[in-house]
Motif scaffolding. Sequence first.
Motif, PDB file in Angstrom:
ATOM      1  N   SER A  55       2.404  -1.434   2.756  1.00  0.00           N
ATOM      2  CA  SER A  55       1.817  -1.304   1.419  1.00  0.00           C
ATOM      3  C   SER A  55       0.443  -0.660   1.531  1.00  0.00           C
ATOM      4  N   PHE A  56       0.070   0.117   0.523  1.00  0.00           N
ATOM      5  CA  PHE A  56      -1.272   0.712   0.470  1.00  0.00           C
ATOM      6  C   PHE A  56      -2.060   0.093  -0.675  1.00  0.00           C
ATOM      7  N   VAL A  57      -3.341  -0.207  -0.399  1.00  0.00           N
ATOM      8  CA  VAL A  57      -4.249  -0.735  -1.410  1.00  0.00           C
ATOM      9  C   VAL A  57      -5.531   0.080  -1.366  1.00  0.00           C
ATOM     10  N   GLN A  58      -5.909   0.684  -2.496  1.00  0.00           N
ATOM     11  CA  GLN A  58      -7.155   1.468  -2.537  1.00  0.00           C
ATOM     12  C   GLN A  58      -8.307   0.572  -2.978  1.00  0.00           C
ATOM     13  N   ILE A  59      -9.166   0.250  -2.006  1.00  0.00           N
ATOM     14  CA  ILE A  59     -10.321  -0.621  -2.265  1.00  0.00           C
ATOM     15  C   ILE A  59     -11.485  -0.155  -1.393  1.00  0.00           C
ATOM     16  N   ASP A  60     -12.674  -0.194  -1.941  1.00  0.00           N
ATOM     17  CA  ASP A  60     -13.905   0.009  -1.188  1.00  0.00           C
ATOM     18  C   ASP A  60     -14.285  -1.341  -0.579  1.00  0.00           C
ATOM     19  N   ILE A  61     -14.408  -1.405   0.747  1.00  0.00           N
ATOM     20  CA  ILE A  61     -14.665  -2.703   1.386  1.00  0.00           C
ATOM     21  C   ILE A  61     -16.005  -3.311   0.975  1.00  0.00           C
ATOM     22  N   ALA A  62     -16.903  -2.508   0.439  1.00  0.00           N
ATOM     23  CA  ALA A  62     -18.182  -3.050  -0.022  1.00  0.00           C
ATOM     24  C   ALA A  62     -18.100  -3.603  -1.445  1.00  0.00           C
ATOM     25  N   ASP A  63     -16.923  -3.465  -2.083  1.00  0.00           N
ATOM     26  CA  ASP A  63     -16.702  -4.003  -3.424  1.00  0.00           C
ATOM     27  C   ASP A  63     -16.218  -5.445  -3.277  1.00  0.00           C
ATOM     28  N   ARG A  64     -17.159  -6.370  -3.325  1.00  0.00           N
ATOM     29  CA  ARG A  64     -16.855  -7.774  -3.040  1.00  0.00           C
ATOM     30  C   ARG A  64     -15.773  -8.327  -3.969  1.00  0.00           C
ATOM     31  N   GLN A  65     -15.872  -8.019  -5.246  1.00  0.00           N
ATOM     32  CA  GLN A  65     -14.921  -8.556  -6.216  1.00  0.00           C
ATOM     33  C   GLN A  65     -13.509  -8.059  -5.935  1.00  0.00           C
ATOM     34  N   ALA A  66     -13.370  -6.790  -5.608  1.00  0.00           N
ATOM     35  CA  ALA A  66     -12.048  -6.217  -5.334  1.00  0.00           C
ATOM     36  C   ALA A  66     -11.444  -6.809  -4.065  1.00  0.00           C
ATOM     37  N   VAL A  67     -12.284  -6.994  -3.041  1.00  0.00           N
ATOM     38  CA  VAL A  67     -11.802  -7.578  -1.788  1.00  0.00           C
ATOM     39  C   VAL A  67     -11.371  -9.022  -2.009  1.00  0.00           C
ATOM     40  N   GLU A  68     -12.181  -9.794  -2.712  1.00  0.00           N
ATOM     41  CA  GLU A  68     -11.836 -11.193  -2.969  1.00  0.00           C
ATOM     42  C   GLU A  68     -10.543 -11.298  -3.783  1.00  0.00           C
ATOM     43  N   SER A  69     -10.361 -10.388  -4.726  1.00  0.00           N
ATOM     44  CA  SER A  69      -9.142 -10.390  -5.539  1.00  0.00           C
ATOM     45  C   SER A  69      -7.910 -10.130  -4.676  1.00  0.00           C
ATOM     46  N   LEU A  70      -8.028  -9.202  -3.722  1.00  0.00           N
ATOM     47  CA  LEU A  70      -6.911  -8.919  -2.817  1.00  0.00           C
ATOM     48  C   LEU A  70      -6.563 -10.159  -1.998  1.00  0.00           C
ATOM     49  N   PHE A  71      -7.563 -10.843  -1.492  1.00  0.00           N
ATOM     50  CA  PHE A  71      -7.319 -12.031  -0.665  1.00  0.00           C
ATOM     51  C   PHE A  71      -6.745 -13.196  -1.479  1.00  0.00           C
ATOM     52  N   GLU A  72      -7.004 -13.199  -2.771  1.00  0.00           N
ATOM     53  CA  GLU A  72      -6.381 -14.216  -3.633  1.00  0.00           C
ATOM     54  C   GLU A  72      -4.897 -13.942  -3.832  1.00  0.00           C
ATOM     55  N   ARG A  73      -4.504 -12.662  -3.766  1.00  0.00           N
ATOM     56  CA  ARG A  73      -3.104 -12.284  -3.987  1.00  0.00           C
ATOM     57  C   ARG A  73      -2.268 -12.335  -2.719  1.00  0.00           C
ATOM     58  N   VAL A  74      -2.901 -12.072  -1.564  1.00  0.00           N
ATOM     59  CA  VAL A  74      -2.161 -11.948  -0.307  1.00  0.00           C
ATOM     60  C   VAL A  74      -2.769 -12.872   0.740  1.00  0.00           C
ATOM     61  N   ASN A  75      -1.908 -13.588   1.451  1.00  0.00           N
ATOM     62  CA  ASN A  75      -2.342 -14.467   2.532  1.00  0.00           C
ATOM     63  C   ASN A  75      -2.260 -13.697   3.854  1.00  0.00           C
ATOM     64  N   PHE A  76      -3.405 -13.278   4.373  1.00  0.00           N
ATOM     65  CA  PHE A  76      -3.433 -12.471   5.598  1.00  0.00           C
ATOM     66  C   PHE A  76      -3.567 -13.356   6.834  1.00  0.00           C
ATOM     67  N   SER A  77      -2.816 -12.970   7.874  1.00  0.00           N
ATOM     68  CA  SER A  77      -2.933 -13.656   9.163  1.00  0.00           C
ATOM     69  C   SER A  77      -3.965 -12.992  10.057  1.00  0.00           C
ATOM     70  N   TYR A  78      -4.004 -11.664  10.025  1.00  0.00           N
ATOM     71  CA  TYR A  78      -4.909 -10.897  10.875  1.00  0.00           C
ATOM     72  C   TYR A  78      -5.591  -9.814  10.054  1.00  0.00           C
ATOM     73  N   ILE A  79      -6.813  -9.484  10.445  1.00  0.00           N
ATOM     74  CA  ILE A  79      -7.508  -8.306   9.918  1.00  0.00           C
ATOM     75  C   ILE A  79      -7.891  -7.437  11.103  1.00  0.00           C
ATOM     76  N   VAL A  80      -7.526  -6.166  11.027  1.00  0.00           N
ATOM     77  CA  VAL A  80      -7.966  -5.189  12.020  1.00  0.00           C
ATOM     78  C   VAL A  80      -8.839  -4.189  11.268  1.00  0.00           C
ATOM     79  N   HIS A  81     -10.112  -4.209  11.577  1.00  0.00           N
ATOM     80  CA  HIS A  81     -11.128  -3.549  10.738  1.00  0.00           C
ATOM     81  C   HIS A  81     -11.598  -2.230  11.353  1.00  0.00           C
ATOM     82  N   PHE A  82     -11.021  -1.122  10.840  1.00  0.00           N
ATOM     83  CA  PHE A  82     -11.434   0.220  11.246  1.00  0.00           C
ATOM     84  C   PHE A  82     -12.396   0.855  10.242  1.00  0.00           C
ATOM     85  N   ALA A  83     -12.305   0.462   8.979  1.00  0.00           N
ATOM     86  CA  ALA A  83     -12.984   1.188   7.903  1.00  0.00           C
ATOM     87  C   ALA A  83     -14.473   1.366   8.188  1.00  0.00           C
ATOM     88  N   ALA A  84     -14.905   2.616   8.249  1.00  0.00           N
ATOM     89  CA  ALA A  84     -16.313   2.907   8.546  1.00  0.00           C
ATOM     90  C   ALA A  84     -16.590   4.380   8.305  1.00  0.00           C
TER      91      ALA A  84
END
Length: 338
Positions: A55-84
């Motif tokens: 799945s693709f999700v278009q979000i700016d990682i510095a957008d706290r509200q958008a990130v928190e909303s994603l985590f409320e919808r999806v239960n993640f086991s791992y995060i691999v953080h490349f975005a930079a």
Amino acid sequence: MENILVTGGAGFIGGNFVQYMVAAYPNYHIYNLDALTYAGDLSKHQSIENNENYSFVQIDIADRQAVESLFERVNFSYIVHFAAESHVDRSITEPEIFIRTNVLGTQVLLEAAKRAGIKKFVHVSTDEVYGELEFDPDTFFTEETPLQPSSPYSASKASSDLLVRAYYETYGLPVNITRCSNNYGPFHFPEKLIPLTISRVLNNQPVPVYGNGQNVRDWLHVHDHCTAIDLVMHNGKIGEVYNIGGHNEKTNLQVVQTIIQAFKKSENLIEFVQDRLGHDKRYAIDPTKIEQLGWKPVYDFETGIAQTIKWFVENENWWKQIISGEYQQYYDRQYAQK
């Protein structure tokens, strides 16, 4: 099915990792999070965009509200953080963008990960946080090398590394930090040395080389990087840093000459330009720690560069649509009157 969040999955390394994980782990659902800035490109994922485990999700990682909303919808086991933001040259002219994405964006993700109780946060960093080495071939970066960044880019990455460490030490967040040497391979954005050189040589255009071209980099094929991150994600000891390097040290001039020779073109295409501000002399990684974990690179430089050149020749449509418009304006600004 476990959910894996890969940030920056429309970029070069993150994009290759997304494709690798979708193919290697059909029992994982891979969520590709990307803001789709200038270097983000989803066309590379056309072959997997209809896969059930992607799945693709278009979000700016510095957008706290958008990130928190994603985590409320999806239960993640791992995060691999490349975005930079990752291009040193751009960080010299626009450093504030790098601080926002690389530092604030990482903190937003760490906070979301802490609240979600994830199994592991893998933070993908760079050997550039260590600063520079002299040309002594017996000296290497290890995981204990002090952080001495030279550019706004590497300073922003060092800052994010320290935040990740702090979330481990303070909150017990399960983390790993990886620091890689220079990557190359398919879908490499053409502002970087290898794809820039390939595209310029194919178009019979001058190839800019900073200073005298003697700065040394250790080159790592992106596929080897992906397998290393996979290993760290599953088997890395919590809280540890792992350096990932290919033991393929080349001067920038040697890299450019190798590509020119592969096309049987003249080295008269080489155009030495004014050196970059704060240009580190040499990077070189000692990968002993991750090799002890069970990783070995598959590609030597000669094999990897031949494969990369072949890929760019066969995929001209991908990079030609990139090197027009804003990219060309950037190139003209960057190398003007140098």
